[in-house]
Design a protein around this motif. Structure first.
Motif, mmCIF file in Angstrom:
data_model
loop_
_atom_site.group_PDB
_atom_site.id
_atom_site.type_symbol
_atom_site.label_atom_id
_atom_site.label_comp_id
_atom_site.label_asym_id
_atom_site.label_seq_id
_atom_site.Cartn_x
_atom_site.Cartn_y
_atom_site.Cartn_z
ATOM 1 N N ARG A 127 0.834 -1.209 0.000
ATOM 2 C CA ARG A 127 0.000 0.000 0.000
ATOM 3 C C ARG A 127 0.867 1.257 0.000
ATOM 4 O O ARG A 127 0.598 2.218 -0.734
ATOM 5 C CB ARG A 127 -0.918 0.002 1.225
ATOM 6 C CG ARG A 127 -1.901 1.180 1.256
ATOM 7 C CD ARG A 127 -2.353 1.515 2.646
ATOM 8 N NE ARG A 127 -1.263 1.960 3.502
ATOM 9 C CZ ARG A 127 -0.728 3.184 3.445
ATOM 10 N NH1 ARG A 127 -1.164 4.077 2.555
ATOM 11 N NH2 ARG A 127 0.249 3.516 4.264
ATOM 12 N N MET A 128 1.920 1.262 0.816
ATOM 13 C CA MET A 128 2.834 2.409 0.875
ATOM 14 C C MET A 128 3.455 2.681 -0.491
ATOM 15 O O MET A 128 3.587 3.832 -0.905
ATOM 16 C CB MET A 128 3.925 2.139 1.907
ATOM 17 C CG MET A 128 3.449 2.119 3.347
ATOM 18 S SD MET A 128 4.718 1.481 4.479
ATOM 19 C CE MET A 128 6.053 2.663 4.212
ATOM 20 N N ALA A 131 0.860 4.168 -2.829
ATOM 21 C CA ALA A 131 0.510 5.533 -2.429
ATOM 22 C C ALA A 131 1.645 6.518 -2.662
ATOM 23 O O ALA A 131 1.474 7.725 -2.451
ATOM 24 C CB ALA A 131 0.096 5.550 -0.960
ATOM 25 N N GLU A 133 4.434 6.717 -0.975
ATOM 26 C CA GLU A 133 5.047 7.168 0.278
ATOM 27 C C GLU A 133 6.563 6.978 0.292
ATOM 28 O O GLU A 133 7.261 7.638 1.067
ATOM 29 C CB GLU A 133 4.407 6.447 1.462
ATOM 30 C CG GLU A 133 2.934 6.808 1.654
ATOM 31 C CD GLU A 133 2.291 6.063 2.804
ATOM 32 O OE1 GLU A 133 3.019 5.560 3.674
ATOM 33 O OE2 GLU A 133 1.044 5.995 2.834
ATOM 34 N N LEU A 134 7.072 6.083 -0.542
ATOM 35 C CA LEU A 134 8.514 5.874 -0.636
ATOM 36 C C LEU A 134 9.121 6.597 -1.836
ATOM 37 O O LEU A 134 10.309 6.464 -2.118
ATOM 38 C CB LEU A 134 8.837 4.384 -0.718
ATOM 39 C CG LEU A 134 8.428 3.543 0.495
ATOM 40 C CD1 LEU A 134 8.676 2.071 0.227
ATOM 41 C CD2 LEU A 134 9.162 3.988 1.742
ATOM 42 N N ARG A 250 12.488 8.392 -1.633
ATOM 43 C CA ARG A 250 12.250 9.042 -0.336
ATOM 44 C C ARG A 250 12.708 8.199 0.841
ATOM 45 O O ARG A 250 12.495 8.573 1.992
ATOM 46 C CB ARG A 250 10.758 9.354 -0.180
ATOM 47 C CG ARG A 250 10.222 10.370 -1.174
ATOM 48 C CD ARG A 250 8.751 10.633 -0.910
ATOM 49 N NE ARG A 250 8.178 11.533 -1.885
ATOM 50 C CZ ARG A 250 6.877 11.832 -1.954
ATOM 51 N NH1 ARG A 250 6.026 11.279 -1.094
ATOM 52 N NH2 ARG A 250 6.426 12.660 -2.877
#
Length: 356
Positions: A127-128, A131, A133-134, A250
C-alpha cells in the motif's frame, strides 16, 4: 456450520506443521504418506488416491516433494476438493499452466503456501508503494543468509536435485527454502502473473556437493520496469531472518516476512488454511495467494530450471564446520557480497564476488 473435512498429504518434516494446523482449523479426517506417521489418531493411507477413494474430503493440504505437487493437486481438485499447496507450486511453467486449466475446469480453489502474502506487514508495504510514500521506486531487493547442514540435503532423495529420474525438481536456495523472498518481492511490485515478469538473469553457485544452487543472485526486470534483485545463500556464518527491502527515492522500507515486521513494527498474519476454509464458505472472501497469482514466481523457477548447472565455489573460498550430518560450508565473506549485491541491485559478478 460443520467443520471442513481436511486431509494432509505428506506428514513428515514441514507436513507435521500442517497436521497440527489442520487439527486447529477443521476436522482432520485422514492423512496420506508412504511412511505412516505414529501417534496420530486418524486413518493413514499410503497414497492420496486410496485416501480419496475411502473418505469424503473438503480440503486437501499437500506438503510433498516438489515434483509431485501438480499431479497431486490435480487429483484432489478433480475429486472435488479445494487445495492448499505448498511452495514452490510447480517445477515447470508448463506444469503451472496445466494446473491453471484444471482449476478453471473444476471450479475448485487452490491456495499456495506463500505465508508472507497473507501478512498485514507485506500488504501495508504494498500500500505504501502504491501511495507513493517511498517516492519513485528504484528497485526491490530480497536477502537470505541461511545455514543448512548436510542432514538437510540428505533428508530426501529429491533434496538438492535439479532433476530426479529425468523429472524436473528444481530444488535450490532461490526456488525452495528462500522462495518466499522472491514471491513477496513480486507481490509488492504487483507482478504476480506470468506476463508480469520480463527479463530474468541468473547466477547460480554451489558450495555443497549437490546439483542445485545454494548461493545465488537472480535479477528480475518486471513488465513495469522494476528491478528485483534476489541475493541468497544457504552457506552463511549464522542463520539470519530473511528480508525484503524496497528502495525508494524518499527512503527504504524493510520487511522481515518471517516475523511479520515492517521497519520494526509487528503486524498480524492471516492463516492460509483458514482463509481457504473461509473462501469455501463464502466465495466473496478472496484467497490471499491463489495459484494463478504464482505465475510470476514460476517464471523465475523456469529460468533457473533452464539455466546452466550451478558453478562450484572454489574450496579456497570455503570454510567447513561440523562433522557427519552437521557438516556444512561457510562461503568466505558471503554476507558482505550479498549486502553489496542487494544494495546495488547487482549480480554477484557485477559487484566482484571472488567466486565469480
Amino acid at each position: 456450520m460443520s467443520k471442513a473435512r481436511i486431509a494432509v498429504v505428506g506428514v513428515h518434516g514441514h507436513g507435521a506443521t500442517h497436521v497440527r494446523n489442520a487439527l486447529r482449523r477443521g476436522e482432520l479426517v485422514a492423512v496420506a504418506d508412504p511412511r505412516p506417521p505414529s501417534g496420530l489418531d486418524v486413518t493413514a493411507y499410503p497414497s492420496l488416491d486410496e485416501l480419496l477413494a475411502a473418505t469424503t474430503v473438503d480440503v486437501v493440504v499437500i506438503s510433498t516433494p516438489i515434483q509431485t505437487h501438480v499431479p497431486l493437486a490435480e487429483t484432489a481438485l478433480r475429486a472435488g476438493a479445494d487445495v492448499l499447496l505448498e511452495k514452490p507450486p510447480a517445477a515447470t511453467l508448463a506444469e503451472h499452466e496445466h494446473l491453471v486449466r484444471v482449476i478453471e475446469e473444476t471450479g475448485r480453489a487452490c491456495q499456495v503456501g506463500f505465508q508472507a502474502q497473507a501478512s498485514a506487514a507485506t500488504l501495508e508495504l504494498a500500500r505504501m508503494m502504491r501511495a507513493g510514500e517511498l517516492g519513485e521506486i528504484r528497485g526491490i531487493s530480497a536477502v537470505g543468509k541461511w545455514l543448512r547442514k548436510r542432514s538437510y540435503f540428505d533428508r530426501a532423495p529429491w533434496a538438492g536435485r535439479r532433476t530426479l529420474d529425468g523429472v524436473p525438481v528444481v530444488d535450490g536456495a532461490v526456488t525452495n527454502p528462500l522462495a518466499h523472498s522472491t514471491a513477496a518481492a513480486l507481490l509488492l511490485d504487483g507482478s504476480t502473473g506470468v506476463a508480469d515478469v520480463g527479463a530474468i538473469e541468473t547466477e547460480l553457485y554451489r558450495a555443497n556437493d549437490i546439483e542445485s544452487d545454494d548461493t545465488s543472485t537472480v535479477r528480475i526486470t518486471t513488465a513495469r520496469g522494476t528491478r528485483v534483485l534476489i541475493a541468497v545463500t544457504l552457506c552463511a556464518t549464522e542463520h539470519l531472518e530473511p528480508t525484503v527491502t524496497v528502495h525508494g527515492s524518499r527512503g527504504e522500507a524493510v520487511l522481515h516476512y518471517s516475523s511479520d515486521l515492517l521497519d520494526g513494527t509487528p503486524y498480524p498474519r492471516t492463516d492460509l488454511l483458514q482463509n481457504l476454509i473461509d473462501h469455501r464458505a463464502d466465495p466473496a472472501v478472496p484467497l490471499y495467494c491463489p495459484f494463478t497469482a504464482t505465475g510470476g514466481f514460476t517464471r523465475v523457477v523456469e529460468a533457473i530450471r533452464l539455466a546452466a548447472d550451478p558453478r562450484p565455489i572454489p574450496e579456497s573460498l570455503l570454510h567447513w564446520e561440523g562433522e557427519g550430518p552437521d557438516r556444512h560450508p561457510i562461503v568466505a565473506d558471503v554476507e558482505h557480497w550479498i549486502d553489496r549485491a542487494a544494495g546495488e541491485l547487482s549480480l554477484f559478478s557485477e559487484v566482484g564476488a571472488p567466486w565469480t
